[in-house]
Enzyme design. Structure first.
Site, short mmCIF file in Angstrom:
data_model
loop_
_atom_site.label_atom_id
_atom_site.label_comp_id
_atom_site.label_asym_id
_atom_site.label_seq_id
_atom_site.Cartn_x
_atom_site.Cartn_y
_atom_site.Cartn_z
N CYS A 115 4.05 -2.43 -1.13
CA CYS A 115 4.14 -1.05 -1.65
C CYS A 115 5.58 -0.59 -1.85
O CYS A 115 6.39 -0.69 -0.92
CB CYS A 115 3.40 -0.12 -0.68
SG CYS A 115 3.59 1.62 -1.06
N GLY B 167 3.24 8.30 0.66
CA GLY B 167 2.99 8.76 2.03
C GLY B 167 1.64 8.41 2.60
O GLY B 167 0.72 8.04 1.88
N GLU B 168 1.55 8.54 3.91
CA GLU B 168 0.31 8.27 4.63
C GLU B 168 -0.26 9.63 5.08
O GLU B 168 0.29 10.26 5.99
CB GLU B 168 0.61 7.34 5.82
CG GLU B 168 -0.49 7.21 6.84
CD GLU B 168 -1.89 6.99 6.26
OE1 GLU B 168 -2.05 6.22 5.30
OE2 GLU B 168 -2.84 7.62 6.77
N SER C 250 -7.55 1.81 3.12
CA SER C 250 -6.90 0.61 2.60
C SER C 250 -7.09 -0.50 3.62
O SER C 250 -6.53 -0.45 4.72
CB SER C 250 -5.41 0.88 2.38
OG SER C 250 -5.27 1.95 1.45
N LEU C 251 -7.88 -1.48 3.26
CA LEU C 251 -8.15 -2.59 4.18
C LEU C 251 -7.24 -3.77 3.81
O LEU C 251 -6.47 -4.25 4.63
CB LEU C 251 -9.63 -2.99 4.12
CG LEU C 251 -10.06 -4.11 5.07
CD1 LEU C 251 -9.88 -3.73 6.52
CD2 LEU C 251 -11.51 -4.53 4.79
N SER D 9 -6.68 8.89 0.99
CA SER D 9 -6.61 7.45 1.22
C SER D 9 -5.70 7.20 2.40
O SER D 9 -4.57 7.66 2.43
CB SER D 9 -6.06 6.75 -0.02
OG SER D 9 -5.83 5.38 0.26
N GLU E 15 6.88 11.69 -6.21
CA GLU E 15 6.24 11.46 -7.50
C GLU E 15 4.78 11.87 -7.44
O GLU E 15 4.12 11.75 -6.41
CB GLU E 15 6.40 9.99 -7.90
CG GLU E 15 7.84 9.69 -8.27
CD GLU E 15 8.08 8.26 -8.72
OE1 GLU E 15 8.92 8.07 -9.61
OE2 GLU E 15 7.43 7.34 -8.20
N CYS F 102 7.43 6.85 3.12
CA CYS F 102 6.36 6.50 4.05
C CYS F 102 6.92 5.57 5.11
O CYS F 102 7.76 4.71 4.81
CB CYS F 102 5.22 5.80 3.31
SG CYS F 102 3.82 5.40 4.38
N CYS G 127 -3.02 12.54 -8.70
CA CYS G 127 -2.71 11.69 -7.56
C CYS G 127 -1.48 12.32 -6.92
O CYS G 127 -0.39 12.30 -7.51
CB CYS G 127 -2.44 10.27 -8.07
SG CYS G 127 -1.94 9.14 -6.77
N CYS H 251 4.14 -1.10 4.39
CA CYS H 251 3.27 -2.13 3.81
C CYS H 251 4.10 -3.00 2.86
O CYS H 251 4.89 -2.49 2.07
CB CYS H 251 2.10 -1.50 3.07
SG CYS H 251 1.06 -0.52 4.17
N CYS I 160 -0.88 2.28 -8.81
CA CYS I 160 -0.93 2.22 -7.35
C CYS I 160 0.25 1.44 -6.78
O CYS I 160 0.53 0.33 -7.21
CB CYS I 160 -2.19 1.53 -6.88
SG CYS I 160 -3.68 2.35 -7.38
N1 SAH Z 1 -0.80 5.64 2.36
C1 SAH Z 1 -2.13 5.67 1.84
C2 SAH Z 1 -2.24 6.32 0.49
C3 SAH Z 1 -1.20 6.01 -0.55
S1 SAH Z 1 -1.21 4.41 -1.26
C4 SAH Z 1 -2.74 4.29 1.85
O1 SAH Z 1 -2.00 3.33 2.05
O2 SAH Z 1 -3.95 4.20 1.73
C5 SAH Z 1 -2.64 4.43 -2.34
C6 SAH Z 1 -3.29 3.06 -2.52
O3 SAH Z 1 -2.44 2.17 -3.29
C7 SAH Z 1 -3.56 2.33 -1.20
O4 SAH Z 1 -4.81 1.72 -1.19
C8 SAH Z 1 -2.47 1.30 -1.19
O5 SAH Z 1 -2.75 0.24 -0.33
C9 SAH Z 1 -2.43 0.91 -2.64
N2 SAH Z 1 -1.25 0.16 -3.02
C10 SAH Z 1 0.00 0.24 -2.50
N3 SAH Z 1 0.83 -0.62 -3.11
C11 SAH Z 1 0.09 -1.25 -4.06
C12 SAH Z 1 0.39 -2.24 -5.03
N4 SAH Z 1 1.62 -2.75 -5.17
N5 SAH Z 1 -0.63 -2.63 -5.84
C13 SAH Z 1 -1.86 -2.11 -5.74
N6 SAH Z 1 -2.20 -1.18 -4.83
C14 SAH Z 1 -1.23 -0.75 -4.00
FE1 SF4 Z 2 2.58 3.92 3.09
FE2 SF4 Z 2 0.23 3.61 1.85
FE3 SF4 Z 2 2.47 2.49 0.85
FE4 SF4 Z 2 1.38 1.54 3.08
S1 SF4 Z 2 0.45 1.54 1.03
S2 SF4 Z 2 3.58 1.93 2.76
S3 SF4 Z 2 0.64 3.40 4.06
S4 SF4 Z 2 2.06 4.67 1.04
#
Ligand code: SAH
Ligand code: SF4
Length: 343
Positions: free
Chosen positions: A120, A160-161, A215-216, A192, A93, A113, A106, A117, A334
């Site tokens: 996500c 993806g990462e 992403s912290l 990111s 997507e 991925c 984006c 997480c 996101c």
């Molecule tokens: N894999 C990378 C980039 C893709 S995700 C990463 O994790 O940084 C892009 C952003 O969306 C990241 O900051 C991720 O933590 C955030 N994200 C993922 N799931 C989310 C959710 N359910 N609500 C808000 N942000 C989310």
């Molecule tokens: Fe992968 Fe980023 Fe989603 Fe974590 S937040 S599962 S690293 S896409």
């Protein structure tokens, strides 16, 4: 023998090496890059300013594929989400976010991925495969064509990462940035990462002024481990050190992404840990009220909590903002990008 490598799987260096082997002068590389990414050629035959013998040699060596838009949804706020399908049937997507003169894309760097997480949607399906540089660039090309507008900004924040697919991501960013590619300014290209330290260290040394977001989600080790099990081996303390080094080496300020989850990382302790993490670190904190993903059991904090969290950060001297949410009505916000379109 039928060729198996797609020319869009190559970095610029890869194309240069192939052209050197074919005894071609360097300027031909730029010509072919223009055909691939500015003109969206569907075959080598179309590349009429290349000698016929070269076109034949390329066709004998490489395939040339163009992805298709398999589905498209438009949000009430103008955001568009695309299901982009590649030659092997794998899809990702991509999201287009218009704002006046600006058009931000984006894009995805992997199908699925592997990081898992907990909040996500992408992570829940696991990794399907890495994308090639061309598959990343083509997402921008498709969105630009659909809007009839050039892409001004792009962020690797789709599926993806990016640092788990580092070389392809860098090669893709370089085509997006190149004059003979899409001509997007390096500062307008952002990556990111969930915090893969080798990637952050390498990225600090890249010559371009690309932007970094990390992403912290929690500066407390146990909470972060629970939210982001895939990066458990990299400790919060080491991540902070890597970011300090990044800011020093690159002279650039990383963004810290923090998805607020009610009762999990929006507490007083969580705030204190985040303030300590940011003290003495050149950074900007971007708060995102978590987007609910079915089955995660994670919820947004109470109304107003994000604003209070931001104000408390600012009072403690940490620069912070709340991300404006777009495209939630079409699951384009996101963390809502998944492997397959519904229905
Ligand atoms: N894999 C990378 C980039 C893709 S995700 C990463 O994790 O940084 C892009 C952003 O969306 C990241 O900051 C991720 O933590 C955030 N994200 C993922 N799931 C989310 C959710 N359910 N609500 C808000 N942000 C989310
Ligand atoms: Fe992968 Fe980023 Fe989603 Fe974590 S937040 S599962 S690293 S896409």
């Amino acid at each position: 023998m039928e060729p198996t490598t797609d020319i869009k799987a190559l970095s610029r260096g890869g194309i240069e090496a192939a052209f050197a082997e074919l005894g071609q002068p360097g300027f031909r590389v730029s010509q072919v890059v223009r055909w691939l990414y500015q003109r969206g050629a569907g075959s080598f035959d179309e590349m009429t300013d290349l000698p016929a013998a070269l076109r034949e040699a390329l066709a004998a060596r490489f395939t040339l594929s163009v992805p298709e838009v398999a589905a498209r949804q438009v949000s009430s706020d103008g955001t568009r989400k695309y299901l982009v399908r590649f030659a092997d049937g794998v899809s990702v997507e991509t999201v287009g976010l218009p704002a006046g003169e600006r058009l931000t894309v984006c894009f995805s760097t992997q199908a699925g991925c592997a990081m898992g997480c907990s909040f996500c949607a992408t992570g829940r399906g696991g990794l399907v495969r890495n994308l090639t540089p061309g598959e990343m660039v083509d997402q921008l090309v498709l969105v630009a064509a659909d809007f009839g507008q050039r892409v001004s900004n792009a962020v690797a924040m789709g599926q993806g990462e990016p640092f788990a697919n580092y070389d392809a991501t860098l090669a893709g960013l370089r085509f997006m940035n190149a004059k003979d590619g899409l001509g997007v300014g390096a500062r307008h290209l952002a990556v990111s990462t969930c915090g893969l330290l080798p990637g952050i260290r390498a990225f600090a040394r890249e010559p371009e002024q690309f932007t970094l977001a990390v992403s912290l989600h929690s500066a407390r080790q146990a909470t972060r481990d629970r939210l982001m099990p895939g990066v458990r081996k990299y400790k919060v303390r080491e991540l902070r050190e890597a970011l300090v080094a990044y800011a020093e080496e690159s002279g650039r300020r990383p963004t810290i992404e923090y998805a607020l989850v009610g009762g999990v990382n929006d507490t007083g302790e969580a705030l204190g840990a985040l303030v300590r993490f940011c003290a003495g670190l050149l950074c900007h904190v971007n708060l995102i009220p978590v987007n609910p993903v079915a089955g995660t059991g994670l919820a947004r904090p109470a109304a107003d909590a994000a604003r209070r969290f931001r104000d408390a950060l600012m009072r403690a001297g940490v620069e912070a903002s709340i991300r404006v949410e777009r495209g939630a009505d079409i699951d384009a916000a996101c963390g809502q990008l998944r492997q397959r379109a519904k229905g």
